[in-house]
Design a protein around this motif. Structure first.
Motif, short mmCIF file in Angstrom:
data_model
loop_
_atom_site.label_atom_id
_atom_site.label_comp_id
_atom_site.label_asym_id
_atom_site.label_seq_id
_atom_site.Cartn_x
_atom_site.Cartn_y
_atom_site.Cartn_z
N THR A 59 0.81 -1.30 -0.21
CA THR A 59 0.16 0.00 0.01
C THR A 59 0.89 1.20 0.14
N LYS A 60 1.93 1.25 0.72
CA LYS A 60 2.72 2.27 0.85
C LYS A 60 3.31 2.80 -0.45
N THR A 61 3.95 1.59 -1.38
CA THR A 61 4.59 1.74 -2.56
C THR A 61 3.56 2.47 -3.66
N ASN A 62 2.61 1.93 -3.55
CA ASN A 62 1.14 2.55 -4.21
C ASN A 62 0.95 3.98 -4.05
N PHE A 63 1.04 4.15 -2.77
CA PHE A 63 0.86 5.58 -2.29
C PHE A 63 1.74 6.51 -2.59
N LEU A 64 3.22 6.16 -2.55
CA LEU A 64 4.07 6.85 -2.83
C LEU A 64 4.13 7.26 -4.46
N LEU A 65 3.83 6.22 -5.30
CA LEU A 65 3.91 6.38 -6.85
C LEU A 65 2.69 7.47 -7.14
N ALA A 66 1.77 7.14 -6.58
CA ALA A 66 0.27 7.89 -6.78
C ALA A 66 0.70 9.60 -6.38
N LYS A 67 1.46 9.55 -5.16
CA LYS A 67 1.99 10.87 -4.63
C LYS A 67 2.84 11.50 -5.74
N ALA A 68 3.64 10.87 -5.94
CA ALA A 68 4.83 11.53 -7.12
C ALA A 68 4.05 12.04 -8.33
N ASN A 111 3.04 19.28 -17.60
CA ASN A 111 3.46 20.60 -17.73
C ASN A 111 3.73 21.35 -16.42
N ASN A 112 3.91 20.80 -15.45
CA ASN A 112 3.96 21.48 -14.04
C ASN A 112 5.35 22.49 -13.79
N LYS A 113 5.20 23.70 -13.64
CA LYS A 113 6.49 24.59 -13.38
C LYS A 113 6.55 24.80 -11.91
N ASN A 114 5.68 24.36 -10.92
CA ASN A 114 5.85 24.52 -9.53
C ASN A 114 7.24 24.02 -8.89
N ALA A 115 8.30 24.57 -8.62
CA ALA A 115 9.48 24.05 -8.08
C ALA A 115 9.05 23.30 -6.81
N GLU A 116 8.25 23.94 -6.02
CA GLU A 116 8.13 22.89 -4.96
C GLU A 116 7.28 21.70 -4.97
N ASP A 117 6.29 21.81 -6.07
CA ASP A 117 5.61 20.45 -6.29
C ASP A 117 6.53 19.37 -6.83
N LEU A 118 7.53 19.93 -7.55
CA LEU A 118 8.38 19.06 -8.43
C LEU A 118 9.40 18.48 -7.55
N LYS A 119 9.80 19.01 -6.32
CA LYS A 119 10.62 18.69 -5.35
C LYS A 119 9.86 17.63 -4.76
N VAL A 120 8.63 17.70 -4.39
CA VAL A 120 7.77 16.67 -3.56
C VAL A 120 7.92 15.46 -4.56
N ALA A 121 7.46 15.77 -6.06
CA ALA A 121 7.56 14.55 -6.52
C ALA A 121 8.82 13.74 -6.65
N THR A 141 18.45 28.23 -8.66
CA THR A 141 17.94 27.36 -7.89
C THR A 141 17.00 26.19 -8.32
N LYS A 142 16.70 26.43 -9.40
CA LYS A 142 15.63 25.24 -9.92
C LYS A 142 16.90 24.26 -10.65
N LEU A 143 17.88 24.80 -11.59
CA LEU A 143 18.86 24.08 -11.85
C LEU A 143 19.71 23.31 -11.13
N ALA A 144 20.02 24.05 -9.98
CA ALA A 144 20.71 23.37 -8.94
C ALA A 144 19.88 22.00 -8.22
N ASP A 145 18.41 22.28 -8.38
CA ASP A 145 17.58 21.10 -7.77
C ASP A 145 17.70 20.14 -8.90
N ALA A 146 17.59 20.34 -10.19
CA ALA A 146 17.87 19.48 -11.03
C ALA A 146 18.82 18.61 -11.03
N TYR A 147 19.85 19.14 -10.70
CA TYR A 147 21.35 18.58 -10.52
C TYR A 147 21.15 17.62 -9.45
#
Length: 425
Positions: A57-66, A73-83, A128-134
Motif C-alpha cells: 500500500t505504501k509503494t502504491n501511495f508513493l507512486l500516486a503521490k509522485a 507541464n508542472n512548473k511549480n518548483a515546490e511540487d516538483l521537489k515533492v514529486a 535554484t531550479k537548475l541546482a535542484d535538477a542536478y
C-alpha cells in the motif's frame, strides 16, 4: 474476555487497513481521471496513515503521490521537489523503472521552468531550479554549471562560488562530443545537434564527411570565474591563488593560461598580462583575439607603436576584425590633441601663421590616415543591437572627419547612415 479483546484489536486493524487503501485509491482514481489538483489535495489524508501502511500500500501511495505532484507541464518548483522525493523513495521497489522515468520527467520539467525564468531574467529562481535538477540527477553535472552561471548573472556571487567550488571538487570539465558534416550545397562544415541527425543528413546525401570533435573544457572558465568573484569581493590574492591552483593541476591547459592572462588584464597588471599572454601565443600563434588583447594591453601602457603592430597582426589573421580597425584609427587620432594644443598656443606673427598652416595640414593628414581604418571598422561592425550605439558613434566620427577634409559627398552619405542607425535604435 481475552478473545473479545483480541477481536476488537483485529477489527480495529482491519478498519485501519481499509481506510488506508480507500484513501490511496481515491488519489489513484483522481489521477486516472486527469484531476491532478484533486489528487494533490487527497494526498494529505492518505499520508496521515502512511506510518501504518503495509509495504504494498505504501509503494502504491508513493507512486500516486509522485504522479500527483509531477502533474502535466508542472512548473511549480515546490511540487516538483515533492514529486522527485517520492520517486526517489521508490528506487529499490517493484516501481524502480517508473521511479527512474519519473525523476527524469521531474528534471525535464524543472529545466523547462528554469529556462523560462532565465528568459525573463529571473536568474535567482533559474539558478535554484537548475541546482535542484542536478540534485535530483547527480549524473547531470552540467545543470550545476548552468546554475552557477545564472547565479553570476543574478549577481549572487556567494552562491555562484559555492557551485563553482562543487564543480571543481567533482573534476567537472563540461567537455561534450560535437557533431559536424560538410554541406554539399555550400561546401561549408556545419555543426549538427546530434549524431542521429547528422547521420540522417549524410544518408540523404545532402552532407558529407561526418566528423566528431570535443568541445573546449570549461575548467578554465570556471577557474577564471572563481578568481573574478574573489576580485569583486576585493580578494585579489585569493583570485590568483585559485588560478595558480587550477594551473598546477593542468599546466598545459591553454584555456587556463588564457584565463590567467584575463585576470591580470582585469587587475590592470599589464606587465604580468603581457608575460602570460606571450606564453599563450607560443602555444596558439594564430589567434587574432590574443593579438588584439595584446594591443589593448600595450595601448593601456602607452606603447602606441607596439599596440598598432599587435592590432595589425590581429587584422592579418582576421581581415574583418572591426575592433582592431577601430583601435588603429583611435591610435592615429590620438595624435590630434597635441597638434590642436600647439595650434591654440600660437600668436599672430607671420611665422605663427605659417606654423599654423603646417599644423593644420598635419592634422588633415591624421584624418586622411585614420579614415580608412574607421571605415573598415564601421563596415565590419556587427549589426547586433548592442553594437548599434558604437556604430552611431563611429559614424559621427567619420562624418566629422569628412567635413574637416572637405569631402562633402562622403559626409552626406555618412549623415544618411547615421540617421538610419539612429532611427533603428
Amino acid at each position: 474476555m481475552k478473545t473479545k479483546f483480541l477481536f476488537v484489536i483485529i477489527l480495529a486493524f482491519g478498519v485501519s487497513a481499509f481506510a488506508q487503501k480507500k484513501e490511496v485509491k481515491a488519489v489513484e482514481k483522481a489521477l486516472k481521471n486527469g484531476n491532478y489538483g484533486e489528487a494533490k489535495n487527497l494526498v494529505g489524508a492518505a499520508e496521515a496513515l502512511i506510518g501504518s501502511m503495509d509495504e504494498k500500500t505504501k509503494t502504491n501511495f508513493l507512486l500516486a503521490k509522485a504522479k500527483a505532484f509531477l502533474g502535466v507541464n508542472n512548473k511549480n518548483a515546490e511540487d516538483l521537489k515533492v514529486a522527485a522525493a517520492a520517486f526517489n523513495m521508490l528506487k529499490d521497489t517493484k516501481y524502480s523503472s517508473e521511479a527512474e522515468s519519473g525523476v527524469s520527467n521531474v528534471v525535464v520539467a524543472m529545466i523547462n521552468s528554469a529556462i523560462e525564468d532565465q528568459n525573463t531574467q529571473n536568474y535567482t529562481s533559474a539558478s535554484t531550479k537548475l541546482a535542484d535538477a542536478y540534485n535530483f540527477s547527480k549524473n547531470d553535472t552540467i545543470y550545476l554549471y548552468y546554475a552557477a552561471s545564472n547565479s553570476v548573472n543574478g549577481k549572487d556571487y556567494d552562491t555562484a562560488l559555492k557551485y563553482y567550488n562543487q564543480l571543481t571538487d567533482l573534476n567537472f570539465t563540461g567537455i561534450e562530443t560535437l557533431y559536424y558534416a560538410t554541406e554539399v550545397a555550400t561546401s561549408e562544415e556545419v555543426q549538427v545537434p546530434s549524431k542521429q541527425e547528422r547521420d540522417l543528413l549524410v544518408l540523404a546525401k545532402s552532407h558529407i564527411n561526418p566528423i566528431e570533435k570535443n568541445s573546449e573544457s570549461k575548467r578554465g572558465e570556471i577557474a577564471k570565474n572563481i578568481a573574478l568573484i574573489y576580485m569583486t569581493q576585493g580578494k585579489n590574492e585569493k583570485a590568483l591563488e585559485a588560478m595558480a591552483s587550477a594551473r598546477a593541476e593542468n599546466p598545459d591547459d591553454l584555456v587556463l593560461l588564457r584565463s590567467e592572462a584575463d585576470i591580470y588584464l582585469k587587475m590592470k597588471r599589464m606587465d604580468k598580462y603581457q608575460e602570460v599572454i606571450s606564453q599563450v601565443l607560443e602555444k596558439d600563434p594564430n589567434n587574432p583575439e590574443l593579438y588584439y588583447n595584446l594591443g589593448v594591453g600595450a595601448d593601456q601602457l602607452g606603447n602606441k607603436e607596439d599596440a598598432r603592430k599587435y592590432y595589425e597582426k590581429a587584422i592579418m589573421l582576421n581581415p574583418k576584425y572591426a575592433a582592431a580597425y577601430n583601435n588603429i584609427g583611435a591610435i592615429i587620432l590620438s595624435g590630434e590633441k597635441s597638434i590642436v594644443d600647439e595650434m591654440n598656443s600660437l600668436g599672430t606673427s607671420r611665422a605663427d601663421y605659417d606654423k599654423y598652416d603646417a599644423l593644420k595640414e598635419k592634422r588633415q593628414s591624421l584624418y586622411t590616415d585614420a579614415a580608412p581604418f574607421l571605415e573598415k571598422a564601421l563596415e565590419y561592425r556587427s549589426s547586433d543591437e548592442k553594437e548599434i550605439a558604437r556604430s552611431i558613434e563611429l559614424a559621427r566620427t567619420l562624418y566629422g572627419i569628412y567635413q574637416q577634409l572637405g569631402e562633402t559627398s562622403k559626409a552626406d552619405t555618412m549623415k544618411a547612415k547615421m540617421e538610419i542607425l539612429e532611427g533603428g535604435n
